[in-house]
Design an enzyme around this catalytic site. Structure first.
Site, PDB file in Angstrom:
ATOM      1  N   GLY A  92       2.981   1.454   7.448  1.00  0.00           N
ATOM      2  CA  GLY A  92       1.659   0.833   7.384  1.00  0.00           C
ATOM      3  C   GLY A  92       0.734   1.201   8.526  1.00  0.00           C
ATOM      4  O   GLY A  92      -0.384   0.683   8.605  1.00  0.00           O
ATOM      5  N   GLN A  93       1.164   2.116   9.403  1.00  0.00           N
ATOM      6  CA  GLN A  93       0.266   2.485  10.508  1.00  0.00           C
ATOM      7  C   GLN A  93      -0.849   3.376   9.969  1.00  0.00           C
ATOM      8  O   GLN A  93      -0.593   4.357   9.253  1.00  0.00           O
ATOM      9  CB  GLN A  93       1.038   3.216  11.614  1.00  0.00           C
ATOM     10  CG  GLN A  93       0.170   3.498  12.836  1.00  0.00           C
ATOM     11  CD  GLN A  93       0.947   4.098  14.008  1.00  0.00           C
ATOM     12  OE1 GLN A  93       2.130   4.411  13.904  1.00  0.00           O
ATOM     13  NE2 GLN A  93       0.265   4.271  15.124  1.00  0.00           N
ATOM     14  N   SER A  94      -2.083   3.027  10.305  1.00  0.00           N
ATOM     15  CA  SER A  94      -3.228   3.810   9.840  1.00  0.00           C
ATOM     16  C   SER A  94      -4.048   4.368  10.990  1.00  0.00           C
ATOM     17  O   SER A  94      -4.818   5.312  10.807  1.00  0.00           O
ATOM     18  CB  SER A  94      -4.128   2.974   8.925  1.00  0.00           C
ATOM     19  OG  SER A  94      -4.577   1.823   9.604  1.00  0.00           O
ATOM     20  N   HIS A  99      -0.867   0.068  18.935  1.00  0.00           N
ATOM     21  CA  HIS A  99      -1.555  -1.214  19.043  1.00  0.00           C
ATOM     22  C   HIS A  99      -0.638  -2.321  18.561  1.00  0.00           C
ATOM     23  O   HIS A  99       0.105  -2.152  17.596  1.00  0.00           O
ATOM     24  CB  HIS A  99      -2.872  -1.222  18.240  1.00  0.00           C
ATOM     25  CG  HIS A  99      -2.734  -0.708  16.852  1.00  0.00           C
ATOM     26  ND1 HIS A  99      -2.600   0.636  16.578  1.00  0.00           N
ATOM     27  CD2 HIS A  99      -2.686  -1.336  15.649  1.00  0.00           C
ATOM     28  CE1 HIS A  99      -2.491   0.802  15.273  1.00  0.00           C
ATOM     29  NE2 HIS A  99      -2.521  -0.387  14.686  1.00  0.00           N
TER      30      HIS A  99
END
Ligand code: AMP
Length: 113
Positions: A92-94, A99
């Site tokens: 799900g990292q975009s 962060h």
């Protein structure tokens, strides 16, 4: 190398709401909040993802959690909040600049999707 999206926000090159800054990290409000409180805690150093961090980043990574705790306290979340770090597109990292998501202000289900 081009600045990451989050670095551009920190530098004021694109708009964003910065809610915390120190010499190692900064925090912004998420543009698409998933909870009443949704803040991103971001190191100034651009590391793409946790799996790219090295031993020399140990203090920095710990600092992100410590600052997350302080921001949660400032929002009176204390005992009910969630910290999430997505690592890699499949997780799900975009935005590829580490962060920590701080989510709170509503009940949070488990497991996440
Ligand atoms: P992730 O999917 O874990 O990489 O998280 C990236 C987060 O950045 C998402 O929750 C987005 O809503 C958020 N985001 C994307 N663009 C912006 C922006 N311009 N300002 C603030 N947050 C953003």
């Amino acid at each position: 190398m081009e600045d990451s999206l989050f670095t551009k926000i920190r530098k004021g090159d694109i708009p964003g709401k910065i809610v915390y800054e120190d010499d190692l990290c900064f925090a912004i409000e998420d543009i698409n909040p998933q909870a009443p409180v949704h803040i991103l805690i971001i190191p100034i150093k651009e590391i793409e993802k946790v799996s790219d961090a090295s031993e020399k980043d140990i203090n920095l990574l710990g600092h992100l959690l410590h600052v997350s705790k302080k921001i949660a306290h400032d929002h009176s979340l204390e005992n009910n909040y969630r910290l999430i770090i997505n690592n890699g597109a499949g997780a799900g990292q975009s935005v590829f600049h580490i962060h920590v998501h701080l989510l709170g202000g509503r009940s949070l289900d488990w497991p996440p999707g």
